[in-house]
Design a protein around this motif. Sequence first.
Motif, PDB file in Angstrom:
ATOM      1  N   UNK A  75       0.833  -1.192   0.000  1.00  0.00           N
ATOM      2  CA  UNK A  75       0.000   0.000   0.000  1.00  0.00           C
ATOM      3  C   UNK A  75       0.873   1.249   0.000  1.00  0.00           C
ATOM      4  N   UNK A  76       0.331   2.312  -0.548  1.00  0.00           N
ATOM      5  CA  UNK A  76       1.049   3.588  -0.586  1.00  0.00           C
ATOM      6  C   UNK A  76       0.903   4.359   0.722  1.00  0.00           C
ATOM      7  N   UNK A  77       0.041   3.870   1.614  1.00  0.00           N
ATOM      8  CA  UNK A  77      -0.246   4.570   2.860  1.00  0.00           C
ATOM      9  C   UNK A  77       0.494   3.927   4.038  1.00  0.00           C
ATOM     10  N   UNK A  78       0.722   4.689   5.110  1.00  0.00           N
ATOM     11  CA  UNK A  78       1.216   4.062   6.340  1.00  0.00           C
ATOM     12  C   UNK A  78       0.248   2.964   6.784  1.00  0.00           C
ATOM     13  N   UNK A  79       0.809   1.901   7.337  1.00  0.00           N
ATOM     14  CA  UNK A  79       0.022   0.702   7.627  1.00  0.00           C
ATOM     15  C   UNK A  79       0.314   0.198   9.034  1.00  0.00           C
ATOM     16  N   UNK A  80      -0.748  -0.157   9.748  1.00  0.00           N
ATOM     17  CA  UNK A  80      -0.616  -0.873  11.016  1.00  0.00           C
ATOM     18  C   UNK A  80      -1.362  -2.187  10.872  1.00  0.00           C
ATOM     19  N   UNK A  81      -0.676  -3.293  11.089  1.00  0.00           N
ATOM     20  CA  UNK A  81      -1.324  -4.601  10.995  1.00  0.00           C
ATOM     21  C   UNK A  81      -1.564  -5.149  12.394  1.00  0.00           C
ATOM     22  N   UNK A  82      -2.754  -5.687  12.599  1.00  0.00           N
ATOM     23  CA  UNK A  82      -3.113  -6.305  13.877  1.00  0.00           C
ATOM     24  C   UNK A  82      -3.395  -7.782  13.613  1.00  0.00           C
ATOM     25  N   UNK A  83      -2.485  -8.628  14.069  1.00  0.00           N
ATOM     26  CA  UNK A  83      -2.596 -10.066  13.869  1.00  0.00           C
ATOM     27  C   UNK A  83      -2.482 -10.761  15.226  1.00  0.00           C
ATOM     28  N   UNK A  84      -2.448 -12.088  15.220  1.00  0.00           N
ATOM     29  CA  UNK A  84      -2.453 -12.812  16.489  1.00  0.00           C
ATOM     30  C   UNK A  84      -1.796 -14.175  16.335  1.00  0.00           C
ATOM     31  N   UNK A  85      -1.583 -14.811  17.479  1.00  0.00           N
ATOM     32  CA  UNK A  85      -1.004 -16.151  17.479  1.00  0.00           C
ATOM     33  C   UNK A  85      -2.067 -17.240  17.415  1.00  0.00           C
ATOM     34  N   UNK A  86      -3.309 -16.890  17.763  1.00  0.00           N
ATOM     35  CA  UNK A  86      -4.440 -17.811  17.687  1.00  0.00           C
ATOM     36  C   UNK A  86      -5.716 -17.018  17.431  1.00  0.00           C
ATOM     37  N   UNK A  87      -6.724 -17.704  16.967  1.00  0.00           N
ATOM     38  CA  UNK A  87      -8.055 -17.114  16.911  1.00  0.00           C
ATOM     39  C   UNK A  87      -8.531 -16.798  18.328  1.00  0.00           C
ATOM     40  N   UNK A  88      -9.205 -15.662  18.484  1.00  0.00           N
ATOM     41  CA  UNK A  88      -9.794 -15.337  19.775  1.00  0.00           C
ATOM     42  C   UNK A  88      -8.872 -14.661  20.761  1.00  0.00           C
ATOM     43  N   UNK A  89      -7.769 -14.104  20.284  1.00  0.00           N
ATOM     44  CA  UNK A  89      -6.829 -13.421  21.182  1.00  0.00           C
ATOM     45  C   UNK A  89      -7.248 -11.985  21.503  1.00  0.00           C
ATOM     46  N   UNK A  90      -8.105 -11.400  20.661  1.00  0.00           N
ATOM     47  CA  UNK A  90      -8.529 -10.020  20.895  1.00  0.00           C
ATOM     48  C   UNK A  90      -8.067  -9.043  19.836  1.00  0.00           C
ATOM     49  N   UNK A  91      -7.931  -9.513  18.602  1.00  0.00           N
ATOM     50  CA  UNK A  91      -7.480  -8.640  17.512  1.00  0.00           C
ATOM     51  C   UNK A  91      -8.457  -7.497  17.251  1.00  0.00           C
ATOM     52  N   UNK A  92      -9.748  -7.815  17.213  1.00  0.00           N
ATOM     53  CA  UNK A  92     -10.740  -6.805  16.832  1.00  0.00           C
ATOM     54  C   UNK A  92     -10.779  -5.659  17.834  1.00  0.00           C
ATOM     55  N   UNK A  93     -10.747  -5.989  19.126  1.00  0.00           N
ATOM     56  CA  UNK A  93     -10.737  -4.943  20.144  1.00  0.00           C
ATOM     57  C   UNK A  93      -9.469  -4.103  20.041  1.00  0.00           C
ATOM     58  N   UNK A  94      -8.358  -4.768  19.760  1.00  0.00           N
ATOM     59  CA  UNK A  94      -7.089  -4.055  19.604  1.00  0.00           C
ATOM     60  C   UNK A  94      -7.141  -3.122  18.405  1.00  0.00           C
ATOM     61  N   UNK A  95      -7.693  -3.622  17.309  1.00  0.00           N
ATOM     62  CA  UNK A  95      -7.836  -2.790  16.112  1.00  0.00           C
ATOM     63  C   UNK A  95      -8.638  -1.536  16.411  1.00  0.00           C
TER      64      UNK A  95
END
Length: 264
Positions: free
Chosen positions: A117-137
């Motif tokens: 992407x041409x824009x600054x990017x922050x990626x929010x990933x996890x080590x397992x499903x259900x770790x809390x990615x969405x809340x972190x995002x």
Amino acid sequence: MKRKVIIMGAAGRDFHNFNVFFRDNKDYEVVAFTATQIPGIDDKKYPAALAGKLYPKGIEIKPESELKKLIQKHNVDLVVLAYSDLPYEVVMHKAALVNAIGADFMLMGAENTTIKTTKPLITVCATRTGCGKSQTTRAVVNALKARGLKVVSIRHPMPYGDLVKQKVQRFAELADLKKHKCTIEEMEEYEPHIQMGSVIYSGVDYEAIVREAEKEADVIIWDGGNNDIPFYSSDEMIRIVVVDPHRPGDEISYYPGETNVYMA
């Protein structure tokens, strides 16, 4: 000679890997996708409108339980595993089956599967499903908005309906959930963003999605799915990986969560 390929997936990473690496690649012929994890996504087709000029009839999607038969039927050379949150033991059982039939087994890395992407990017990933990615995002989005930045999130795919209509989905109002005929699972992901006055994209074609998002964003947030690695990269990039303290050891025993740890 073209190498015949099957992509094992769950209506997400599999379509993405195809779009960015295989779709216009004349060295390969993808003869089928297999599907698992999500009910009702098999026995369909990846449509010609998305599959590109090399696939005028689209590509069949079959249950993963038919993998052995499909490899033998099509004389497949290569099987690509393209879904996530799998114990390492399960991954290697799948590899052993594929190798025993005679095909190569592949896990694709970031170099061949990320879109810049041409824009600054922050990626929010996890080590397992259900770790809390969405809340972190959402916390990251709020922090950036408080600084006066225009923030757009892009969610890992959940395309369970009409894939052509879901090529690029933009959610900015609650009415968009109805417009795109979202499932309950999708609503759970998109509605909180809408309620906080934020825009979130999803869909099938993540090249097309990010180009639309770039038009309205100062910063793009990748809201990952399961424990998959990001679909995007940038020259200005921060990686966040969420780890679950209640499941110690999973960060080094589930694919591809450990990859996220190393990348961060």
